[in-house]
Enzyme design. Sequence first.
Site, mmCIF file in Angstrom:
data_model
loop_
_atom_site.group_PDB
_atom_site.id
_atom_site.type_symbol
_atom_site.label_atom_id
_atom_site.label_comp_id
_atom_site.label_asym_id
_atom_site.label_seq_id
_atom_site.Cartn_x
_atom_site.Cartn_y
_atom_site.Cartn_z
ATOM 1 N N GLY A 10 -13.515 6.312 -0.618
ATOM 2 C CA GLY A 10 -13.286 7.636 -0.061
ATOM 3 C C GLY A 10 -12.826 8.739 -0.619
ATOM 4 N N ASP A 31 -14.747 -0.427 2.244
ATOM 5 C CA ASP A 31 -14.720 0.413 2.534
ATOM 6 C C ASP A 31 -15.811 0.164 3.941
ATOM 7 O OD1 ASP A 31 -14.479 3.632 1.070
ATOM 8 O OD2 ASP A 31 -16.250 3.610 2.916
ATOM 9 N N LEU A 76 -5.984 3.486 3.899
ATOM 10 C CA LEU A 76 -6.558 5.114 3.695
ATOM 11 C C LEU A 76 -7.413 4.951 4.482
ATOM 12 C CD1 LEU A 76 -6.439 6.132 0.116
ATOM 13 C CD2 LEU A 76 -4.712 6.173 1.835
ATOM 14 N N THR A 95 -11.311 2.714 14.823
ATOM 15 C CA THR A 95 -10.970 2.576 13.963
ATOM 16 C C THR A 95 -9.606 3.026 13.175
ATOM 17 O OG1 THR A 95 -12.967 3.857 12.609
ATOM 18 C CG2 THR A 95 -11.708 3.674 11.255
ATOM 19 N N ALA A 117 -1.170 5.374 4.639
ATOM 20 C CA ALA A 117 -2.006 6.645 4.845
ATOM 21 C C ALA A 117 -1.480 7.489 6.772
ATOM 22 C CB ALA A 117 -3.072 7.192 4.214
ATOM 23 N N TYR A 149 -6.631 12.365 17.204
ATOM 24 C CA TYR A 149 -6.924 11.729 16.088
ATOM 25 C C TYR A 149 -5.750 11.729 15.810
ATOM 26 C CZ TYR A 149 -6.308 12.370 10.757
ATOM 27 O OH TYR A 149 -6.363 12.039 9.685
#
Length: 322
Positions: A10, A31, A76, A95, A117, A149
Amino acid sequence: MRALITGGAGFIGSHLAEALLARGVEVDIIDDLSTGSMANIDHLKPQRNFHYTIDTILNCPLMAELIDRCDIVYHLAAAVGVRLIVESPVRTISTNIRGTEICLNMASKKGKKVVLASTSEVYGKSDKVPFSEDDDLVLGPTVKSRWSYACSKAIDEFLALAYHREGKLPVVICRLFNIVGPRQTGRYGMVFPRLIWQALHGEDVTVYGTGKQTRSFLFVADLIRVFLMLLDLPQAEGQVINIGSDNEISIEDLAKKIVAQTGSSSRITHMRYEQAYEEGFEDMGRRAANIAKLRRLMEFSPSVDVEEMIRRTAEYLKTHRC
Ligand code: UDP
């Protein structure tokens, strides 16, 4: 020293991989390329110390193996970007919560350090600006998917703190405030690359709402400096830390600066949130970081001003897709 970066292809992960490799750290990344891209890591592949796995962090046996191999995990990987969150709320929640739980659980079992993060989004609609780590979180109702979120990231924080308290997991929780720079994609919201791309291509520069809402941007290289300092900073373990800037700018002023600096002929237009996202969409009025805690832990000052962030991001977007 070996580091695992989840979400390593990312925007932020690829810059971190680069910086760790330059320090002589062996780097593994995982990833699923949902928002990351191979183009972000192509230049790292020839390096002997760089290893990549294209898979999901929900793959438990694989995560167990990757975490086993490393000394530190930079977690992350997450569903990010307001558009993605509004359009794919199931994916966001799954996720962000299941992925983080797998990561924390395995790191805890194996006694590995985690840098997690999180996001300034957790402060939600709070108007107590600048935001400090111990401030209340003010979130909207569950019928508005944007808040899933913030909520999922808040759960991640609770989980990390719980593993720290119960399992002595060495974990540092980083609340990131609007990080910008080359490789950030504008596909899922993200005002900075979107507006710069629009300006570079003579398209209308779309300011949502009144444009009076503010954000405080931090250049990705400044964040990476902090991440490197966290490699060996035991005082930060078990802490929640804001990483950002207290230098607010309104989105309208940002749009004007972008148009002026790129010498663009684009018009600045206003778009209703309902048009941009969904009916009843709620935005945050102001966002700025109180970084006193970060400064107590390490020497830190944002080193790149907004003009320079625009210049460097525009330079990148002249040769890459947004
Ligand atoms: N925004 C905008 N035009 C765009 C994309 C975003 O005016 O094309 C606004 C958005 O409504 C918000 C701010 O810019 O007020 C920052 O949006 P972003 O999605 O980058 O980050 P976040 O809202 O998560 O801080």
